[in-house]
Design a protein around this motif. Structure first.
Motif, short mmCIF file in Angstrom:
data_model
loop_
_atom_site.label_atom_id
_atom_site.label_comp_id
_atom_site.label_asym_id
_atom_site.label_seq_id
_atom_site.Cartn_x
_atom_site.Cartn_y
_atom_site.Cartn_z
N SER A 150 0.80 -1.43 0.21
CA SER A 150 0.01 -0.14 -0.12
C SER A 150 0.95 1.17 0.03
N LEU A 151 2.00 1.04 0.61
CA LEU A 151 2.81 2.47 0.97
C LEU A 151 3.49 2.64 -0.51
N GLU A 152 4.07 1.89 -1.08
CA GLU A 152 4.62 1.73 -2.37
C GLU A 152 3.64 2.10 -3.57
N SER A 153 2.53 1.53 -3.66
CA SER A 153 1.45 2.05 -4.42
C SER A 153 1.11 3.35 -4.19
N SER A 154 0.94 3.86 -3.08
CA SER A 154 0.23 5.07 -2.78
C SER A 154 1.72 6.07 -3.38
N LEU A 155 2.82 5.91 -3.14
CA LEU A 155 3.85 6.61 -3.66
C LEU A 155 4.00 6.69 -5.36
N ASN A 156 3.85 5.41 -5.81
CA ASN A 156 4.04 5.52 -7.35
C ASN A 156 2.83 6.19 -7.82
N LYS A 157 1.35 6.37 -7.14
CA LYS A 157 0.32 7.03 -7.79
C LYS A 157 0.56 8.45 -7.55
N ALA A 158 1.05 8.94 -6.52
CA ALA A 158 1.43 10.14 -6.42
C ALA A 158 2.65 10.85 -7.30
#
Length: 199
Positions: A150-158
């Motif tokens: 979830s952390l990696e996904s949020s960073l990538n989406k941002a």
């Protein structure tokens, strides 16, 4: 994360008691109020008495309570009690204390520290690239409570949204808002509270 002085803990980013010291806002503070992590350099000047360290490190020569044959002892609350504790934005979340220590008990400290290094790297990216001066505590809490995917996904989406919207690299206010919204959406889906609801 190396041992700095004889007798201190090898891994100051994890508290003897299970707190995620390496994911704490005070660990990333500059100046004299910075906490060096559990058993880190100058720790005993800032926290002269810690019954967990006295028992675990000084008496039993262990790194964390999860390595102790008596864990969980009477020093610990139940997981339910930890979930109910009032939390401060200046310290790491109590919600993962038992989760962390039980993981260490089952899988060993090395595996836990490897995971924590990944969390710390993600948090450092958030603080380094998205902190608007008011978001560090929020990012620390997210790094502590959300899973790595979830952390990696949020960073990538941002990062994708910032590029797509041509946001300037120095516009940390907008960048912080984008990342925080992504983290809050995922947290909401997972039933994790990152922002305390006003009563």
């Amino acid at each position: 994360m190396e041992q700095t002085k004889p007798g201190l803990k090898k891994y100051p980013t994890i508290g003897v008691c299970g707190l995620d010291c390496g994911l704490c806002p005070r660990y990333y503070t500059k100046g004299t109020s910075r906490c060096p992590g559990c058993g880190g350099p100058d720790f005993f000047n800032k926290h002269p008495s810690c019954s967990f360290i006295t028992c675990c490190v000084k008496k039993k020569n262990l790194e964390v309570c999860g390595e102790c044959s008596d864990f969980p002892c009477s020093k610990f609350k139940t997981d339910e009690e930890y979930q109910q504790l009032e939390e401060s934005s200046s310290y790491p979340s109590n919600k993962v204390v038992m989760l962390n220590l039980n993981f260490i008990k089952e899988h060993g400290i090395k595996k836990f520290i490897d995971q924590q290094k990944t969390r710390i790297k993600l948090l450092e990216r958030m603080i380094g690239n998205f902190d608007d001066g008011r978001s560090r505590s929020f990012f620390c809490k997210a790094a502590c409570l959300l899973d790595l995917t979830s952390l990696e996904s949020s960073l990538n989406k941002a990062i994708q949204k910032i590029k797509a919207d041509n946001i300037k690299t120095d516009d940390t206010k907008v960048k912080a808002k984008i990342l925080k919204e992504n983290l809050e959406k995922i947290a909401f889906k997972k039933g994790v509270e990152l922002v305390k609801k006003k009563k």
